[in-house]
Design a protein around this motif. Structure first.
Motif, PDB file in Angstrom:
ATOM      1  N   ALA A 184       0.513  -0.920  -0.334  1.00 38.92           N
ATOM      2  CA  ALA A 184       0.285   0.435  -0.317  1.00 38.92           C
ATOM      3  C   ALA A 184       0.679   1.235   0.074  1.00 38.92           C
ATOM      4  O   ALA A 184       0.749   2.057  -1.111  1.00 38.92           O
ATOM      5  CB  ALA A 184      -0.936  -0.396   1.292  1.00 38.92           C
ATOM      6  N   LYS A 185       1.914   1.350   1.039  1.00 39.23           N
ATOM      7  CA  LYS A 185       2.919   2.240   0.765  1.00 39.23           C
ATOM      8  C   LYS A 185       4.003   2.261  -0.225  1.00 39.23           C
ATOM      9  O   LYS A 185       3.177   3.448  -0.758  1.00 39.23           O
ATOM     10  CB  LYS A 185       3.684   2.168   2.069  1.00 39.23           C
ATOM     11  CG  LYS A 185       4.594   3.758   2.405  1.00 39.23           C
ATOM     12  CD  LYS A 185       4.967   3.041   3.788  1.00 39.23           C
ATOM     13  CE  LYS A 185       5.820   4.184   4.841  1.00 39.23           C
ATOM     14  NZ  LYS A 185       7.167   4.049   3.851  1.00 39.23           N
ATOM     15  N   ASP A 186       4.430   1.462  -1.153  1.00 42.21           N
ATOM     16  CA  ASP A 186       4.752   1.970  -2.205  1.00 42.21           C
ATOM     17  C   ASP A 186       3.668   2.377  -3.340  1.00 42.21           C
ATOM     18  O   ASP A 186       4.450   3.144  -3.935  1.00 42.21           O
ATOM     19  CB  ASP A 186       5.453   0.228  -3.028  1.00 42.21           C
ATOM     20  CG  ASP A 186       6.370  -0.066  -1.709  1.00 42.21           C
ATOM     21  OD1 ASP A 186       6.725   0.755  -1.238  1.00 42.21           O
ATOM     22  OD2 ASP A 186       6.654  -1.498  -2.031  1.00 42.21           O
ATOM     23  N   LEU A 187       2.443   1.973  -3.339  1.00 42.39           N
ATOM     24  CA  LEU A 187       1.709   2.890  -4.393  1.00 42.39           C
ATOM     25  C   LEU A 187       1.004   3.889  -4.012  1.00 42.39           C
ATOM     26  O   LEU A 187       0.371   4.486  -4.697  1.00 42.39           O
ATOM     27  CB  LEU A 187       0.521   1.672  -4.731  1.00 42.39           C
ATOM     28  CG  LEU A 187       1.112  -0.060  -5.310  1.00 42.39           C
ATOM     29  CD1 LEU A 187       0.132  -0.239  -5.439  1.00 42.39           C
ATOM     30  CD2 LEU A 187       1.995   0.723  -7.138  1.00 42.39           C
ATOM     31  N   GLY A 188       1.652   4.883  -3.138  1.00 40.73           N
ATOM     32  CA  GLY A 188       0.678   6.035  -2.022  1.00 40.73           C
ATOM     33  C   GLY A 188      -0.152   5.784  -1.542  1.00 40.73           C
ATOM     34  O   GLY A 188      -1.175   6.540  -1.073  1.00 40.73           O
ATOM     35  N   PHE A 189      -0.796   4.480  -1.378  1.00 37.00           N
ATOM     36  CA  PHE A 189      -2.081   4.579  -0.936  1.00 37.00           C
ATOM     37  C   PHE A 189      -2.068   4.719   0.999  1.00 37.00           C
ATOM     38  O   PHE A 189      -0.562   4.470   1.837  1.00 37.00           O
ATOM     39  CB  PHE A 189      -2.492   2.922  -1.119  1.00 37.00           C
ATOM     40  CG  PHE A 189      -3.240   3.031  -2.377  1.00 37.00           C
ATOM     41  CD1 PHE A 189      -4.686   3.353  -2.887  1.00 37.00           C
ATOM     42  CD2 PHE A 189      -2.584   1.399  -2.566  1.00 37.00           C
ATOM     43  CE1 PHE A 189      -5.208   2.720  -3.904  1.00 37.00           C
ATOM     44  CE2 PHE A 189      -3.265   1.187  -4.378  1.00 37.00           C
ATOM     45  CZ  PHE A 189      -4.004   1.806  -4.633  1.00 37.00           C
TER      46      PHE A 189
END
Ligand code: ARG
Length: 465
Positions: free
Chosen positions: A213-218
């Protein structure tokens, strides 16, 4: 490819009927980004080695430049969707022993929702930008017209006199409210990651959903793997707010058409927003406003289609869900262009003050305040004053009527059209716009930096591989 081991081939009739390939052009790049994150996670958890990861990563990056073209080819129509097509392309290129790994810990169900959310996020940012530009125009024009008399209508009949700035600020407040609602949905619903949820109940692959999630900016994950993939609320909530806003703005458009009618003539619609007739050389038809109204009709229709599809199925994945998606994109695309056009029109409309004042004196549009004044100053009850005035109006005698320009200044209540109140509200609106803009800039920055950093880290891993 997926169906063949169990079901064998199907006919073109069936495959072209069920495919989402054409609609998938909208999310092709987001599907690729989702796959990059997925294989990166498989690499980081030690499921696949560096070599396998880098081969797949490089092939995906390469594919991203021509995927839209590939999806438009007749050959692509044989695939169920972009997910199957990409997997087939990778397997043809890298072999099953390498590309065959991408199917681990991933289902089209979680990948399609991830791609939807990434795309929806970008489109919402674009729409919010347009809405903020529109707010700026409305506030600018309101400040220009903060003292300009205007007649507002009820039942399409002249009702009360106020300022045009006051009228425009009412539209601005409505836009502002919808910006707040859209930002809330963007942050709390759209920007939550479904990735790693598999077909619904999850996967045994060692995937760290929070890291993905963090990697995709969520901002976070959707907590339940079932809710992560079975809902389309991110579409319906967004589209409900948009439909509500467009309906409200269509009422404004209808007003502008009424106010610009030659018999009323308070508002001048800019020439470039009008079209004429092929036979009646005098016609100035307000065509952009007409198209705005019709497109809002399409938006409402699409929203009803979405709810109608959804209410017939259970919570898990059904292919019915696929047909909801194009309705959502159409709603958002209409909203973006319609707001852009309306903004341009509002930035160029003109007010015919002479006609407003002529009518403000012809029709007793200060009757309510005149009756109030009699009650407040002379101690007559309001109903007595009201009856007294009505009785005279009936006979064409306009007694005790306050001057329209005077009345505008007399209204001291918060949110009224008195020039000083309009100016106070304008200052307040400008501060709100700044805050909303800052909030949007932060959202944009998180999206851009996280995706950039993800690709950079993948590049670094594959530098020497
Ligand atoms: N094309 C599908 C969609 O747009 C992707 C998901 C398909 N999933 C499935 N289980 N058939 O919704």
């Amino acid at each position: 490819m997926y169906r063949e081991p169990l079901l064998g081939k199907t006919s073109d009739l069936v495959s072209t009927y069920i495919t989402s390939i054409s609609a998938d052009r909208e999310i092709a790049n987001e599907v690729i980004l989702t796959l990059i994150e997925h294989v990166f996670e498989l690499y980081r958890t030690g499921v696949i080695n560096k070599e396998t990861f880098c081969k797949i990563y490089r092939a995906l990056v390469e594919l991203s430049t021509d995927i839209t073209k590939i999806l438009s080819s007749p050959e692509a129509q044989k695939y169920e969707d972009v997910h199957e097509l990409i997997e087939k392309i990778l397997i043809d290129k890298l072999g099953q022993d390498v590309a065959g790994w991408i199917g681990l810990g991933r289902s089209r169900n979680d990948h399609v929702v991830t791609a939807h959310k990434l795309r929806l996020r970008a489109k919402l940012v674009e729409l919010l930008d347009e809405l903020l530009t529109f707010r700026k125009t409305l506030v600018e024009r309101a400040s220009e017209y903060s003292e300009t008399p205007f007649i507002v209508y009820t039942h399409a009949q002249p009702a009360q006199v106020t300022t045009f700035g006051h009228y425009l600020l009412s539209v601005d407040e409505c836009v502002s409210l919808h910006i707040e609602l859209l930002m809330k949905v963007l942050e709390d619903v759209v920007n939550k990651s479904p990735l790693g949820a598999g077909p619904g109940a999850g996967t045994i692959a060692p995937i760290d959903r929070e890291r993905e999630a963090k990697d995709l900016g969520f901002s976070n994950i959707v907590k339940s793997t079932i809710f992560a993939v079975d809902t389309r609320s991110y579409f319906t909530l967004t589209c409900s707010i948009i439909a509500n806003l467009l309906v409200e703005l269509t009422r404004f458009a209808n007003d502008l058409m009424l106010y610009s009618h030659p018999n009323i003539d308070y508002v001048r619609i800019p020439d470039e927003h009008c079209a004429t007739s092929s036979i009646m050389p005098h016609k100035r038809n307000p065509v952009t406003l007409e198209i705005f109204r019709a497109r809002t009709g399409q938006v409402v229709g699409n929203l009803v289609s979405m709810f109608t599809i959804l209410h017939s199925i259970g919570k898990g994945y059904y292919l019915d869900l696929q047909e909801v998606t194009p309705c959502a994109w159409q709603i958002i695309d209409i909203a973006i262009t319609s707001i852009r056009v309306l903004n341009d029109l509002v930035s160029k409309i003109l007010i015919n003050v002479d006609k407003v004042l002529e009518d403000a004196r012809k029709f007793p549009v200060t009757s309510a305040e005149s009756a109030e004044k009699l009650a407040l100053d002379k101690g007559v009850s309001f109903r007595e004053a009201y009856r007294y005035l009505a009785d005279h109006f009936k006979r064409g005698i306009f007694v005790h009527l306050l001057d329209p320009e005077e009345v505008i200044k007399l209204r001291k209540v918060r949110g009224s059209g008195a020039p000083e109140e309009v100016r106070r509200r304008i200052a307040e609106a400008k501060e709100e716009i700044d805050k909303q803009q800052e909030r949007l800039a932060n959202i944009k920055a998180t999206i851009v930096t996280s995706v950039e950093s993800l690709l950079k880290r993948c590049e670094e891993v594959c530098l020497e591989a």
